[in-house]
Design an enzyme around this catalytic site. Structure first.
Site, PDB file in Angstrom:
ATOM      1  N   CYS A 165      37.980  45.653  39.786  1.00  0.00           N
ATOM      2  CA  CYS A 165      36.832  46.564  39.899  1.00  0.00           C
ATOM      3  C   CYS A 165      36.284  46.789  38.495  1.00  0.00           C
ATOM      4  O   CYS A 165      37.028  47.135  37.580  1.00  0.00           O
ATOM      5  CB  CYS A 165      37.290  47.888  40.514  1.00  0.00           C
ATOM      6  N   CYS A 188      28.427  69.690  39.990  1.00  0.00           N
ATOM      7  CA  CYS A 188      28.378  68.313  40.495  1.00  0.00           C
ATOM      8  C   CYS A 188      27.384  68.211  41.643  1.00  0.00           C
ATOM      9  O   CYS A 188      27.313  67.204  42.326  1.00  0.00           O
ATOM     10  CB  CYS A 188      29.774  67.864  40.940  1.00  0.00           C
TER      11      CYS A 188
END
Ligand code: SAH
Length: 464
Positions: free
Chosen positions: A163, A419
């Site tokens: 990844c 967030c």
């Protein structure tokens, strides 16, 4: 608009999951795999009254913000929703999102935003920033042993052992584990049949220390020939902790509650700034340490401490912000709902010899008002005060009772780490209506290539 219609759409925005949003004749369509600025041919898959979902058939004119994703499986994986957008534009998009929410939901005047909002803080190198990776282990379509990610909402694993958000050594670790499983015929876990042993591999990497942790999540208590595997893994430079997490439940939750150390110690150590953290397989820890330091550095700057202040860190997690602030404040109080996180926070304070931080377990919406009430009853004629209050709530933002108590405590400054800029904007509206003004703000990009948007705001008490 109805199902199977084929329409031409200009994409104007991103949705919360990174899908493109476009309008055609006043009708809103959500289209996965499109980017702001694309002109696309879209087939309507699901049509509601005012909006629908479309499938991308063809890009008629690509957006000038498009770029070729670095990762060959970006589209299938879905972890990086906006890797096909140039990084510069990703930052612009996140900044605009915060700005628009503060304006439309928060009612903050454009002029004020133009004065206080600082340029977004992005990464120089927006890949390989994650210090944590969790790979499911299974068999691919051809029955070959593999590690990667689940595609969409299926149990099918797409092989991907490198990844691009993670560190390079992940691949070396996975290669060793898969070869070991092959050699000793150790079966990967099969979700449907609830059989097989190895479910996931968790890898953590200390960016400041180069210490590595590997934790195998097992559907069982014993790893046959485990000593052969640990000996191989221990040969990797930086290997510090190898463990097994026991998870025999039929569940989507990755980690089991019990962890057995197989080799080395049960945790790795890492630093954010000068603060040292011990991280075990189950600990919460920010995944992007480089940007975390910048985020908390910004929070500290906005808090503008001089050494004597009383500071609250509400929703404190493992005390990351609290310990950052404690170095510059008189005393810091942290509040957090998860008891294990508070245990970590206390231990982290101890190993850093920080003794002016105190942590409370509880719901912020109960703990803070209760503290306030109790203080008044113990100190007649006085009220609990704070010089600075920092909040870093989950996506749903601060409960109103938290905001109410914050205002009563009359801090000189409030620092809001968020967030989710929609709930942030809602809370900013409350605070602006109750004596506080926005003085600073910045997007700090914690999650490049994804739509997740993190920002910090500074607010000051108005002189009334
Ligand atoms: N500043 C922290 C992380 C904050 S994330 C750090 O960097 O480590 C938000 C935190 O709020 C999480 O730790 C979550 O467990 C906690 N939380 C969620 N709901 C809460 C509530 N009602 N009261 C107190 N804490 C809560």
């Amino acid at each position: 608009m109805k199902k199977n219609d084929v329409v031409t759409v200009t994409i104007e925005d991103f949705g919360i999951n990174g899908e493109g949003i476009g309008k055609t004749e006043g009708y809103t369509l959500f289209v996965k795999d499109t980017v702001i600025g694309d002109l696309a041919e879209v087939k309507v898959m699901k049509a509601k009254k005012n909006y629908g979902y479309g499938k991308l058939l063809k890009i008629l004119r690509p957006s000038k913000d498009r770029t070729t994703p670095e990762c060959p499986v970006a589209r299938q994986c879905g972890g990086c929703q906006i890797q096909m957008v140039s990084y510069e534009k990703q930052l612009e998009y996140k900044n605009r999102k915060v700005w628009n929410n503060l304006k439309h939901i928060g009612g903050v005047p454009e002029k004020l935003l133009a004065r206080v909002m600082e340029p977004p803080c992005g990464m120089k190198e927006p890949y390989r920033y994650r210090n944590k990776a969790q790979f499911p282990v299974g068999r691919d379509r051809n029955g070959k042993l593999t590690a990667g990610f689940y595609v969409g909402r299926t149990h099918q694993i797409i092989p991907c052992d490198d990844c691009l958000l993670g560190v390079k050594v992940n691949q070396e670790i996975l290669d060793i584990i898969l070869a070991f499983m092959e050699q000793y015929r150790i079966e990967p876990y099969d979700e449907e049949r609830h059989q097989g042993l190895v479910r996931h591999v968790l890898i953590r990497y200390g960016f400041a220390t180069d210490e590595i942790m590997v934790c195998l999540v097992l559907n069982g208590r014993r790893l046959p020939h485990g000593e052969v595997l640990t000996e191989k893994l221990a040969g990797i430079s930086g290997m510090t902790s190898i463990s097994a997490s026991i998870n025999t439940e039929k569940t989507n939750v990755i980690m089991g509650k019990e962890v057995i150390t197989l080799w080395g110690q049960g945790y790795i150590t890492d630093y954010i700034g000068d603060i040292k953290y011990q991280i075990s397989p189950l600990s919460f820890y920010q995944v992007n340490p480089v940007q975390t330091e910048k985020l908390y550095g910004t929070a500290l700057e906005y808090a503008d401490l001089h050494g004597e202040e009383t500071v609250w860190d509400v929703y404190c997690g493992i005390g990351t912000i609290s310990l950052f602030l404690a170095q510059k404040a008189g005393r810091v109080y942290g509040v957090e709902i998860v008891p294990q996180a508070i245990e970590d926070a206390r231990r982290n304070a101890e190993i850093n010899k920080i003794n002016n931080a105190k942590f409370f377990t509880g719901k912020a919406e109960e703990a803070l008002p209760e503290y306030y009430k109790e203080y008044a009853s113990r100190h007649p004629g006085k009220q609990a005060e704070a010089d600075v209050i920092v909040v870093d709530p989950p996506r749903k933002g601060c409960a109103e009772s938290v905001l109410e108590t914050m205002v009563r405590m009359q801090p000189r400054k409030i620092v809001y780490v968020s967030c989710d800029s929609a709930t942030l904007a809602r809370d900013v509206k409350y605070l602006r209506e109750n004596g506080y003004e926005l003085t600073r703000g910045k997007v700090v990009d914690m999650f490049p290539q994804t739509v997740h948007t993190e920002c910090v705001l500074g607010m000051r008490r108005k002189h009334i």
